[in-house]
Design an enzyme around this catalytic site. Structure first.
Site, PDB file in Angstrom:
ATOM      1  CB  CYS A 187      -0.764   0.018   1.433  1.00 52.23           C
ATOM      2  SG  CYS A 187      -2.800   1.130   0.773  1.00 52.23           S
ATOM      3  CG  HIS A 207      -4.575  -4.338   2.331  1.00 54.96           C
ATOM      4  ND1 HIS A 207      -2.807  -3.572   2.752  1.00 54.96           N
ATOM      5  CD2 HIS A 207      -4.706  -3.116   2.053  1.00 54.96           C
ATOM      6  CE1 HIS A 207      -3.219  -2.202   3.039  1.00 54.96           C
ATOM      7  NE2 HIS A 207      -3.821  -1.647   2.765  1.00 54.96           N
ATOM      8  CD  GLU A 221      -1.285  -6.113   5.062  1.00 55.36           C
ATOM      9  OE1 GLU A 221      -1.402  -4.552   4.816  1.00 55.36           O
ATOM     10  OE2 GLU A 221      -1.356  -6.403   3.752  1.00 55.36           O
TER      11      GLU A 221
END
Length: 238
Positions: A88, A177, A179
């Site tokens: 990001c 994303h 994670e």
């Protein structure tokens, strides 16, 4: 490996990757830049991971630590040429620090979305066993608009043409994303900037249901993150 992690918000951390790294015996050294922590000497680290945050890459007056952070990223990727993983804001900072451009999108991209690997992405070692269409969680209002020198687009969608990129041989950036954990949506929804973009993109009702919407997809997200993590360390010979 000794992994240096730049964070810009306590709740926006390495998430599921931290679990993978601990299991493999790697260690994290976290620098919370937004809280004034100093960047250490880079020579003692093997990998740099740069996470997300609610600020934008051009807000150097409001966040003066962005300048030394970009300098550190530039030194790491261009001079040391060591492995880099950006997510990001960390993806956008890689582009900006190396001479690319980042700008605002026409509308924020927030929520579940798919991205598609480009021809270069399908050939890249990082995506072995992944794709070609990947379901993701998105939460951003800015995008890489011009690639840096030696940059290559690895994944894209209609909302954002640079969803993943490689710069040189060892630096990778992801706009989406990977994670996330079961706590991510709840934690991020409490951040005013993120809450605002969430409501703008999805409306109040759907925004309030995002955690429940995302929950069934977490096992698939984890599997994709695990594969990319394994490919990343295999590619850098660790």
């Amino acid at each position: 490996m000794k992994i240096l992690v730049f964070q810009h918000l306590r709740v926006e951390h390495s998430g599921i990757f931290a679990e993978f790294w601990r299991e493999a015996g790697h260690s994290e050294h976290i620098v919370e830049l937004d809280e004034g922590e100093a960047i250490p000497a880079l020579d003692g680290f093997d990998m740099l991971a740069v996470m997300g945050g609610p600020m934008d890459v051009w807000q150097e007056d409001a966040h003066p630590w962005l300048k030394p952070e970009k300098a550190a990223i530039r030194h790491w990727a261009r001079e040391l040429e060591r492995p880099y993983l950006g997510i990001c804001l960390g993806h956008q900072l890689l582009a900006d620090a190396l001479g690319g451009k980042v700008g605002l999108m026409k509308a924020p991209e927030v929520g579940l979305a798919t991205v598609e690997l480009t021809q270069a992405g399908r050939a890249d070692r990082l995506f072995d066993g992944v794709g070609p269409v990947i379901e993701t969680l998105q939460w951003h209002g800015a995008e890489v608009s011009v690639l840096p020198e030696d940059g290559e687009i690895l994944a894209a969608n209609a909302a954002c043409p640079v969803q993943a990129m490689r710069v040189g041989q060892n630096a990778y950036g992801f706009q989406y994303h990977m994670e996330i954990t079961e706590r991510t949506v709840g934690d991020w929804s409490k951040i005013p900037e993120y809450a605002a973009s969430l409501k703008q993109a999805l409306g109040a009702d759907e925004a309030g249901r995002l955690a429940q919407t995302v929950a069934p997809h977490l096992p698939a997200f984890r599997a994709t993150a695990q594969r990319i993590n394994d490919n990343f360390f295999a590619a850098i010979g660790r």
